[in-house]
Scaffold this motif. Sequence first.
Motif, short mmCIF file in Angstrom:
data_model
loop_
_atom_site.label_atom_id
_atom_site.label_comp_id
_atom_site.label_asym_id
_atom_site.label_seq_id
_atom_site.Cartn_x
_atom_site.Cartn_y
_atom_site.Cartn_z
N TYR A 174 35.86 32.54 45.14
CA TYR A 174 34.97 33.00 45.91
C TYR A 174 34.26 33.66 46.43
CZ TYR A 174 32.52 31.14 50.06
OH TYR A 174 31.91 31.48 51.40
N SER A 225 34.74 41.70 51.90
CA SER A 225 36.45 42.06 51.73
C SER A 225 37.45 43.03 51.31
CB SER A 225 37.42 40.83 51.10
OG SER A 225 36.70 39.49 50.86
N GLY A 230 44.69 37.59 41.35
CA GLY A 230 45.38 37.56 40.14
C GLY A 230 46.62 38.02 39.64
N LEU A 268 39.94 29.13 40.67
CA LEU A 268 38.70 29.74 42.05
C LEU A 268 38.46 31.24 42.71
CD1 LEU A 268 37.70 28.94 44.72
CD2 LEU A 268 38.31 26.68 44.65
N ALA A 318 42.83 46.98 44.01
CA ALA A 318 44.56 46.14 44.45
C ALA A 318 45.08 45.24 44.78
CB ALA A 318 45.24 47.68 44.43
N PHE A 319 43.78 45.74 45.08
CA PHE A 319 44.16 44.12 47.09
C PHE A 319 43.81 42.73 45.86
CE2 PHE A 319 42.63 41.67 50.39
CZ PHE A 319 44.23 41.12 50.94
N LEU A 320 42.21 43.30 46.38
CA LEU A 320 41.06 42.02 45.24
C LEU A 320 41.76 41.27 44.27
CD1 LEU A 320 38.14 43.87 46.09
CD2 LEU A 320 38.74 41.76 47.27
N GLY A 327 45.18 42.41 43.40
CA GLY A 327 46.31 41.74 44.09
C GLY A 327 46.69 40.04 44.28
N VAL A 328 45.88 40.16 44.89
CA VAL A 328 45.44 38.25 45.62
C VAL A 328 44.87 37.63 45.14
CG1 VAL A 328 44.59 37.23 47.64
CG2 VAL A 328 45.23 39.84 47.74
N ARG A 340 39.90 32.96 36.28
CA ARG A 340 40.04 32.13 36.96
C ARG A 340 38.48 31.24 36.30
NH1 ARG A 340 42.34 32.20 42.82
NH2 ARG A 340 44.18 32.90 42.50
N GLY A 356 48.13 41.59 39.89
CA GLY A 356 48.46 42.69 39.82
C GLY A 356 48.58 43.25 39.56
N ARG A 387 36.60 42.05 41.59
CA ARG A 387 37.77 40.06 41.17
C ARG A 387 37.48 39.75 40.32
NH1 ARG A 387 36.81 36.83 46.67
NH2 ARG A 387 34.82 39.02 47.33
#
Lengths: 230, 221
Positions: free
Chosen positions: A80, A86, A105, A78, A98-100, A102-103, A150, A107, A144
């Motif tokens: 959210y 964030s 998916g 999921l 890149a963070f969004l 990477g966390v 997802r 990345g 993201r």
Amino acid sequence: MHRLQGHDLACRRGGRMLFEALGFDLRGGDALLLVGANGSGKSSLLRMLAGFVRPIAGTLRWNGEEIAADDPLWRRHLHYVGHADSLKPLLSARHNAAFLAGVTGDGMAADRERALAHLHLRDLADRPARYLSSGQKRRLSLARLVASNRPVWLLDEPGVGLDAAARGRLEAMIESHRAAGGLCVVASHGDVALRRHLVLDMDAALEAEEDALPAGSRSAHTIEGGDAVR
Amino acid sequence: MTALVALARRDLHLAVASLGESLLGVIFFLIGLSLFPLGVGASPDVLARIGAGVIWVLALLAVLLTLERLYQGDADDGSLELLALSGAPLELVVAVKCAVHWATSGFLLVLVSPLLALLMGLGPAAIWALPLALALGTPTLTLIGSIGAALLVGSRRGSVLAALLVLPLYIPVLIFGVAAVDGVVLGLGGAAPFLILAAMALAALALAPFASAAALRLALE
């Protein structure tokens, strides 16, 4: 086909009963719109679906299997998007993306760039997030959804701060996600338009006796025993 | 795995982008220490006697100063929720955050400590003994502090409460840290305090991620 079911859910926050005996049955391609006054429990229901809030009664099922609390396997299914974006104000839009990506998916830089382009953020990519407007931050946060695939999207007032064009792109993203078999639960005060969706009226979910609801907001989809629309 | 790499990269980028904040602990360490010769007098004997203890107390406080940024920022901006949804166990998320935190706090103290040993006139042996003791002890400080920081996510005046909660738990590190340095400086020798520091670091590494993750789950509710 994916299936997300909630049965007889109840939620208590801060000593107050937010909702009880709430249920829904969603299949791949469905969208459920949560409507209701402020404080009626829309965000709490979304947080419950994401596994942050434990239901005091009832069960959630994903493809027929019960979802345990804090289940990392379920959470991998999921997205959210809550009220907070964030984002780190000091980092560039690209580093944030890149963070969004990477966390949530795998990345890949290509996914990140595709997401930035999709939300028309390419020109802003090297700018620190603190110089972005609130609508631009929102778009960056929504990137993201495009960057990693997802099946379940939980969106808490995703349209806040977006201009008409960005809102249109968000609606298109939701529709193409549904067309690909994903499902989507959206809390909104009416700024995001969905096609052929189910409605869950959270105000009515508290007053269980009062089950009269305007028939216009019902969708033609399967609703078990009138569960999805109380 | 990708999620943890993305987290480590972002936190390192963030530490570089907010360099002033990252260096806060080490600057506090240096300034605090430079006050002692002024306060207790510049007699080399006195400074050498109290040097190890003073350096360790300041190291404790310097790590404590930087604890608030460990989880509070991520809790405020929603990154914590995102990390919980990454699919990576929260315990590993905690471990990665602690590793980056140590690299930008405790490790910097280790790097400047030989200079401080000279400043306090601890003698030539302290130039390797002090960094070694700090390198073994500061990871424990970060890991124990992580539990306090995670428990206090979302509470106002969190940093003051963190001091009350965490400082008593730092006492064993302080005692054996000072014993390790003094043992070498005063020529008593002995590897035991170093080994105990290492044992405490391993125990903290084994326990703190679980305790911190449990506290963060509560904060997410």
